[in-house]
Design a protein around this motif. Structure first.
Motif, PDB file in Angstrom:
ATOM      1  N   GLY A   1       0.803  -1.223   0.000  1.00 32.65           N
ATOM      2  CA  GLY A   1       0.000   0.000   0.000  1.00 32.65           C
ATOM      3  C   GLY A   1       0.835   1.272   0.000  1.00 32.65           C
ATOM      4  N   ASP A   2       2.089   1.179   0.460  1.00 36.61           N
ATOM      5  CA  ASP A   2       2.996   2.328   0.468  1.00 36.61           C
ATOM      6  C   ASP A   2       4.282   1.882  -0.212  1.00 36.61           C
ATOM      7  OD1 ASP A   2       4.573   4.510   0.894  1.00 36.61           O
ATOM      8  OD2 ASP A   2       4.329   4.564   3.073  1.00 36.61           O
ATOM      9  N   PRO A   3       4.350   1.936  -1.552  1.00 40.92           N
ATOM     10  CA  PRO A   3       5.493   1.380  -2.294  1.00 40.92           C
ATOM     11  C   PRO A   3       6.833   2.010  -1.948  1.00 40.92           C
ATOM     12  CG  PRO A   3       3.649   1.860  -3.762  1.00 40.92           C
ATOM     13  CD  PRO A   3       3.332   2.492  -2.451  1.00 40.92           C
ATOM     14  N   ALA A   4       6.841   3.250  -1.478  1.00 39.81           N
ATOM     15  CA  ALA A   4       8.096   3.941  -1.180  1.00 39.81           C
ATOM     16  C   ALA A   4       8.643   3.594   0.202  1.00 39.81           C
ATOM     17  CB  ALA A   4       7.898   5.449  -1.284  1.00 39.81           C
ATOM     18  N   ARG A   5       7.861   2.914   0.992  1.00 37.70           N
ATOM     19  CA  ARG A   5       8.287   2.642   2.370  1.00 37.70           C
ATOM     20  C   ARG A   5       9.344   1.542   2.404  1.00 37.70           C
ATOM     21  NH1 ARG A   5       4.284   1.303   7.546  1.00 37.70           N
ATOM     22  NH2 ARG A   5       5.707   2.162   9.123  1.00 37.70           N
ATOM     23  N   PRO A   6      10.401   1.688   3.197  1.00 34.83           N
ATOM     24  CA  PRO A   6      11.395   0.623   3.321  1.00 34.83           C
ATOM     25  C   PRO A   6      10.749  -0.672   3.824  1.00 34.83           C
ATOM     26  CG  PRO A   6      12.267   2.662   4.209  1.00 34.83           C
ATOM     27  CD  PRO A   6      10.817   2.910   3.926  1.00 34.83           C
ATOM     28  N   LEU A   7      11.184  -1.785   3.244  1.00 36.01           N
ATOM     29  CA  LEU A   7      10.580  -3.066   3.558  1.00 36.01           C
ATOM     30  C   LEU A   7      10.631  -3.382   5.044  1.00 36.01           C
ATOM     31  CD1 LEU A   7       9.303  -5.739   2.676  1.00 36.01           C
ATOM     32  CD2 LEU A   7      11.626  -6.587   2.208  1.00 36.01           C
ATOM     33  N   GLY A   8      11.767  -3.085   5.685  1.00 38.49           N
ATOM     34  CA  GLY A   8      11.882  -3.382   7.117  1.00 38.49           C
ATOM     35  C   GLY A   8      10.841  -2.656   7.945  1.00 38.49           C
ATOM     36  N   GLU A   9      10.603  -1.385   7.631  1.00 37.20           N
ATOM     37  CA  GLU A   9       9.583  -0.625   8.349  1.00 37.20           C
ATOM     38  C   GLU A   9       8.195  -1.206   8.100  1.00 37.20           C
ATOM     39  OE1 GLU A   9       9.609   3.570   7.819  1.00 37.20           O
ATOM     40  OE2 GLU A   9      11.794   3.740   7.902  1.00 37.20           O
ATOM     41  N   ALA A  10       7.928  -1.577   6.846  1.00 38.89           N
ATOM     42  CA  ALA A  10       6.609  -2.119   6.504  1.00 38.89           C
ATOM     43  C   ALA A  10       6.348  -3.432   7.214  1.00 38.89           C
ATOM     44  CB  ALA A  10       6.508  -2.307   4.991  1.00 38.89           C
ATOM     45  N   LEU A  11       7.380  -4.265   7.358  1.00 43.87           N
ATOM     46  CA  LEU A  11       7.213  -5.555   8.038  1.00 43.87           C
ATOM     47  C   LEU A  11       6.932  -5.374   9.523  1.00 43.87           C
ATOM     48  CD1 LEU A  11      10.045  -7.656   6.363  1.00 43.87           C
ATOM     49  CD2 LEU A  11       7.581  -7.994   6.096  1.00 43.87           C
ATOM     50  N   LEU A  12       7.504  -4.348  10.120  1.00 46.12           N
ATOM     51  CA  LEU A  12       7.286  -4.113  11.552  1.00 46.12           C
ATOM     52  C   LEU A  12       5.945  -3.449  11.845  1.00 46.12           C
ATOM     53  CD1 LEU A  12      10.764  -2.896  12.857  1.00 46.12           C
ATOM     54  CD2 LEU A  12       9.682  -5.110  13.218  1.00 46.12           C
ATOM     55  N   ASP A  13       5.319  -2.893  10.834  1.00 47.29           N
ATOM     56  CA  ASP A  13       4.034  -2.213  11.024  1.00 47.29           C
ATOM     57  C   ASP A  13       2.945  -3.264  11.190  1.00 47.29           C
ATOM     58  OD1 ASP A  13       1.687  -0.736  10.880  1.00 47.29           O
ATOM     59  OD2 ASP A  13       2.495   0.660   9.402  1.00 47.29           O
ATOM     60  N   GLN A  14       2.438  -3.392  12.411  1.00 42.83           N
ATOM     61  CA  GLN A  14       1.468  -4.441  12.722  1.00 42.83           C
ATOM     62  C   GLN A  14       0.132  -4.225  12.021  1.00 42.83           C
ATOM     63  OE1 GLN A  14       2.646  -7.181  14.838  1.00 42.83           O
ATOM     64  NE2 GLN A  14       4.400  -6.040  14.053  1.00 42.83           N
ATOM     65  N   ARG A  15      -0.074  -3.070  11.439  1.00 40.85           N
ATOM     66  CA  ARG A  15      -1.290  -2.832  10.662  1.00 40.85           C
ATOM     67  C   ARG A  15      -1.237  -3.559   9.328  1.00 40.85           C
ATOM     68  NH1 ARG A  15      -0.950   3.585  10.822  1.00 40.85           N
ATOM     69  NH2 ARG A  15       1.186   2.922  10.259  1.00 40.85           N
ATOM     70  N   ASN A  16      -0.045  -3.901   8.877  1.00 41.26           N
ATOM     71  CA  ASN A  16       0.109  -4.630   7.621  1.00 41.26           C
ATOM     72  C   ASN A  16      -0.091  -6.128   7.820  1.00 41.26           C
ATOM     73  OD1 ASN A  16       0.621  -2.317   6.100  1.00 41.26           O
ATOM     74  ND2 ASN A  16       2.815  -2.384   6.530  1.00 41.26           N
ATOM     75  N   LEU A  17       0.659  -6.684   8.741  1.00 44.04           N
ATOM     76  CA  LEU A  17       0.500  -8.079   9.151  1.00 44.04           C
ATOM     77  C   LEU A  17       1.036  -8.167  10.568  1.00 44.04           C
ATOM     78  CD1 LEU A  17       3.168 -10.260   7.247  1.00 44.04           C
ATOM     79  CD2 LEU A  17       3.316  -7.806   7.577  1.00 44.04           C
ATOM     80  N   ALA A  18       0.392  -8.987  11.379  1.00 44.78           N
ATOM     81  CA  ALA A  18       0.650  -8.966  12.813  1.00 44.78           C
ATOM     82  C   ALA A  18       1.515 -10.148  13.232  1.00 44.78           C
ATOM     83  CB  ALA A  18      -0.672  -8.992  13.590  1.00 44.78           C
ATOM     84  N   GLY A  19       2.598  -9.841  13.961  1.00 43.34           N
ATOM     85  CA  GLY A  19       3.417 -10.895  14.533  1.00 43.34           C
ATOM     86  C   GLY A  19       4.897 -10.777  14.273  1.00 43.34           C
ATOM     87  N   ILE A  20       5.302  -9.956  13.298  1.00 45.36           N
ATOM     88  CA  ILE A  20       6.719  -9.825  12.984  1.00 45.36           C
ATOM     89  C   ILE A  20       7.350  -8.761  13.867  1.00 45.36           C
ATOM     90  CG2 ILE A  20       8.381  -9.089  11.213  1.00 45.36           C
ATOM     91  CD1 ILE A  20       6.600 -10.334   9.127  1.00 45.36           C
ATOM     92  N   GLY A  21       8.482  -9.134  14.478  1.00 41.77           N
ATOM     93  CA  GLY A  21       9.277  -8.191  15.240  1.00 41.77           C
ATOM     94  C   GLY A  21      10.622  -7.991  14.584  1.00 41.77           C
ATOM     95  N   ASN A  22      11.548  -7.399  15.302  1.00 43.38           N
ATOM     96  CA  ASN A  22      12.817  -7.009  14.695  1.00 43.38           C
ATOM     97  C   ASN A  22      13.671  -8.201  14.264  1.00 43.38           C
ATOM     98  OD1 ASN A  22      14.315  -4.690  13.920  1.00 43.38           O
ATOM     99  ND2 ASN A  22      15.789  -5.138  15.542  1.00 43.38           N
ATOM    100  N   VAL A  23      13.623  -9.289  15.010  1.00 44.64           N
ATOM    101  CA  VAL A  23      14.404 -10.469  14.633  1.00 44.64           C
ATOM    102  C   VAL A  23      13.919 -11.011  13.297  1.00 44.64           C
ATOM    103  CG1 VAL A  23      15.063 -12.818  15.243  1.00 44.64           C
ATOM    104  CG2 VAL A  23      14.896 -11.078  17.031  1.00 44.64           C
TER     105      VAL A  23
END
Length: 279
Positions: A144-166
């Protein structure tokens, strides 16, 4: 570090200790709920939702908690010495005739009407370890936000829930891209397999005491925590820099050879990656 698998394990322990049993002890050690008493009520279930825990109690009430970085729930048998930390770090005690659950350092603790749970977790994307898991929706959210860095997008729990920094670091390594790569620049074939990969990795670890992503004997993780040791694939020194998640900077690990895409210069910080996104 609590992530979706850690929270799933905590929910299973709490459910096994409390569900179907009557509370004989209830002690909220936060000012807002200091007078709340749940004794005499039956615990119905304990359910994980992403990184959130929902302890549902008879009478339409839910104890909502979140571990964040340092929180923990510990379960003790009757007469067993508590060992989760000093007493001043205890935020809640829920006890039955033979088990006591103690919440230490919980940064989020609130009592909700069960009917209002969506107020606490309704913003979350599909839960990687939950019955609502929807890989197509998760991928759509990430893109939904193509310019956003992948790491930030993965940590955003609004996108998918459960991924942390590891898992953020490990998934980016498995995909062969840096956490600073804009989501929209992720090759289509790798984007398509991202949700299934994330789901598979968390599923594989939800019952393990030690988190593993490598399948290599003697090595649990590919890059997380390994800087400046050699990459397990190519031997190049693993690098470390900070990357934000929208709320705080997080230590981020990557291999500069195995992972393609933008990254901070040696000695720099994740801010470089964010400047690229804004440019």
């Amino acid at each position: 570090m609590p992530e979706g698998d850690t929270v799933w394990q905590a929910a299973r322990r709490l459910h096994g200790a409390l569900a179907g049993r009557t509370l004989t002890r209830s002690d909220f050690r936060v000012p807002r709920y200091a007078t709340v008493d749940l004794t005499g009520r039956t615990v119905l279930d304990v359910t994980p939702r992403g990184k959130h825990l929902l302890t549902r109690v008879e009478g339409g009430l839910t104890v909502h908690s979140h571990l964040r970085m340092d929180g923990a729930w510990k379960v003790f048998a009757a007469g067993q010495r508590w060992s989760g930390g000093p007493a001043h770090q205890i935020r809640i005690i829920l006890g039955t005739a033979d088990r006591t659950a103690v919440g230490y350092r919980l940064p989020v603790l609130e009592l909700l009407r069960t009917a209002d749970e969506e107020r606490a977790v309704g913003h979350l994307g599909p839960d990687l370890l939950g019955p609502d898991w929807d890989p197509e929706k998760a991928l759509s959210n990430l893109q939904g936000d193509p310019a956003r860095p992948l790491g930030e997008a993965l940590l955003d729990q609004r996108n998918l829930a459960g991924i942390g920094n590891v898992y953020k670091c490990e998934l980016c390594f498995l995909l062969g891209v840096t956490p600073w790569l804009p989501v929209g620049e992720l090759p289509a074939d790798r984007a398509a397999k991202l949700p299934a990969l994330a789901h598979r990795v968390l599923e594989a670890n939800r019952e393990r005491p030690v988190r593993r992503t490598t399948g290599l004997r003697g090595h649990d993780l590919f890059v997380y925590g390994r800087a400046p040791r050699p990459c397990l694939r190519c031997g190049t020194s693993v690098r470390l820099a900070d990357q934000g998640d929208g709320s705080r900077e997080r230590p981020t690990y990557w291999c500069p050879v195995c992972q393609a895409g933008p990254a901070p210069r040696p000695g720099g910080s994740g801010a470089a990656g964010r400047r690229r996104r804004r440019a």
